[in-house]
Design a protein around this motif. Structure first.
Motif: not given
Length: 111
Positions: A70, A74, A88, A90-91
């Protein structure tokens, strides 16, 4: 209630994640990862991505691999959206099981 800004950012992230996964899975062959939905938190700090993975037998393994990678995903996403977003989000990745649910309903109705 999702605002216009949230919806616009969610669509942008969905589009860019789809492109990232298309490039990464092209080398694997026989695997298709599609981003079915993205939900962004109101403060734009967290993006929840729902993934549909084909073939379904490999979905858990591929999802775990994506979760491990991840940070790399990201970073690639941040490079793609750096002109639009200052930071950006957080995924978080989840398996989208809506197709399995629909298939189960159809099977039950057929009985």
């Amino acid at each position: 209630m999702e605002g216009k800004r949230q919806a616009k950012i969610a669509r942008l992230i969905q589009k860019e994640l789809s492109e990232i996964f298309r490039r990464q899975t092209a080398a694997m062959g026989n695997v298709l990862v599609s981003v079915s939905a993205v939900r962004v938190s109101p403060d734009l700090s967290i993006a929840k991505a729902y993934l549909s993975i084909f073939p379904p037998e490999k979905s858990q393994d591929i999802l775990e691999n994506i979760k491990k990678q991840s940070k790399t995903v990201r970073y690639e996403l941040a490079q793609a959206v750096k002109q639009v977003l200052r930071k950006c989000p957080d995924l978080q990745f989840y398996l989208d099981d809506s197709l399995d649910y629909i298939d189960n309903i159809d099977r039950l109705l057929a009985q």
